[in-house]
Design an enzyme around this catalytic site. Structure first.
Site, PDB file in Angstrom:
ATOM      1  N   ILE A   1       0.787  -1.233   0.000  1.00  0.00           N
ATOM      2  CA  ILE A   1       0.000   0.000   0.000  1.00  0.00           C
ATOM      3  C   ILE A   1       0.819   1.283   0.000  1.00  0.00           C
ATOM      4  CG2 ILE A   1      -1.933  -1.138   1.149  1.00  0.00           C
ATOM      5  CD1 ILE A   1      -1.046   0.277   3.743  1.00  0.00           C
TER       6      ILE A   1
ATOM      7  N   TYR B   1       0.883   2.277  -7.559  1.00  0.00           N
ATOM      8  CA  TYR B   1       0.011   1.674  -6.545  1.00  0.00           C
ATOM      9  C   TYR B   1      -1.449   1.751  -6.957  1.00  0.00           C
ATOM     10  CZ  TYR B   1      -3.015   1.529  -2.449  1.00  0.00           C
ATOM     11  OH  TYR B   1      -4.042   1.266  -1.593  1.00  0.00           O
TER      12      TYR B   1
END
Length: 333
Positions: free
Chosen positions: A92, A156
């Site tokens: 993350i 991401y």
């Protein structure tokens, strides 16, 4: 103490991926409190640690499995015998995704594919897949509904868009019982020290100037216990398969306003120093995020209960009680 607020979880066989993390560990605790039989998939490491679960009072009540989301056998072994899966496992950290994008493809895309395939082949009754508000990029309209366009402004976010679309495709193609929960910016005790709220808190409590990158962006901050409640509802409310649902407050907080809010919660003075080395690439910065959580209210019966002042006070208390977990010289955003 048993949490009986969601009785449908009592006796359910539940898997949580990413269970050692900030949100996953709290979700495991709530599941145990609700009477579920909880299995946790955590990433294998040589030291055998299970993240925050190792510090939790419910550790002995959780069946911890160590593996890798990108390894099909690990995932199938963890999913087998469960009837509800919460898929939170992911890479993350946005800054690291600029440096190692392939690792995000491997974990977030291939890992999600493995979870979806296991759920499909093993006949799991419900999969709650975790998205992120970062899939939208900067808000084109505010507040943002689930129909907002998806824009990959970082490796991401691109990996999470792909994972979300895989989840959607498995529901549409195979009838997989998938619900996608899309939390906006969750914060609270246990959050990584590299996230914006704990790193500001850490620097403040250490008596350091607060080093920030871009102070202009806004975020919709949601307290972790509220986010976890949304997960529990997404796992148990009937008839919502195929939906993507936001969790957010509908209120924007400017990053530059956080130091004053946190200092107020801590009862301290503060100084801010801008640090250009902490800036994202210009076209990658997400300028605004603000959720329209109407669907969560109408379909999940969910609404946030902890306002940002109370939530920040809890973060300050946690960091004060756990100074060894936060090293101010290493973290700034």
């Amino acid at each position: 103490m048993t949490d009986t607020s969601i009785p449908a979880l009592n006796g359910r066989r539940v898997l949580v991926t990413g269970a050692g993390g900030f949100i996953g560990s709290r979700l495991c605790e709530r599941l145990v409190e609700a009477g579920a039989e909880v299995r946790a998939l955590v990433r294998y490491t040589s030291d055998g640690e299970a993240g925050w679960l190792d510090r939790s009072a419910i550790r002995a009540q959780v069946d911890v499995r160590r593996g890798d989301l990108a390894d099909r056998d690990s995932v199938f072994d963890a999913v087998r015998g469960t009837d509800l899966v919460f898929h939170l496992g992911a890479l993350i950290a946005i800054p690291y995704s600029y440096l190692a994008p392939e690792s995000y493809v491997r974990t977030n895309i291939l890992g999600t594919l493995n979870v979806l395939q296991a759920v499909r082949e093993l006949g799991v009754g419900r999969l709650v897949h975790t998205s992120t508000s970062e899939v939208y990029g900067s808000a084109q309209v505010v507040p943002m509904t689930e129909a907002h366009p998806l824009v990959g402004q970082s490796p991401y976010s691109a990996s999470k868009i792909a994972a979300d679309k895989l989840a959607e495709s498995y529901h549409r193609s195979f009838g997989a019982p998938v619900v996608t929960l899309r939390p906006f910016n969750t914060y609270g005790p246990r959050q990584s020290a590299r996230a914006v709220i704990p790193t500001i808190t850490t620097q403040l409590l250490a008596g350091r100037p607060i080093r920030l990158g871009d102070t202009r962006p806004t975020r919709d901050f949601v307290y972790v216990d509220d986010t976890v409640t949304a997960f529990l509802k997404a796992g148990t409310v009937e008839g919502i398969e195929g939906l993507t649902v936001h969790t957010g407050t509908g209120r924007e907080t400017r990053i530059g306003d956080l130091p004053a809010l946190i200092a107020q919660a801590a009862g301290m003075a503060f100084v801010v120093e801008e640090d250009e080395s902490r800036l994202r690439p210009p076209a990658s910065e997400v300028e605004r995020l603000c959720a329209d959580a109407t669907l969560a209210r109408e379909r999940l019966g969910w609404a946030p209960t902890v306002d940002i002042q109370e939530g920040l006070a809890r973060v300050v208390a946690f960091v004060r009680e756990n100074p060894a977990l936060y090293r101010p010289e290493e973290y700034a955003v």
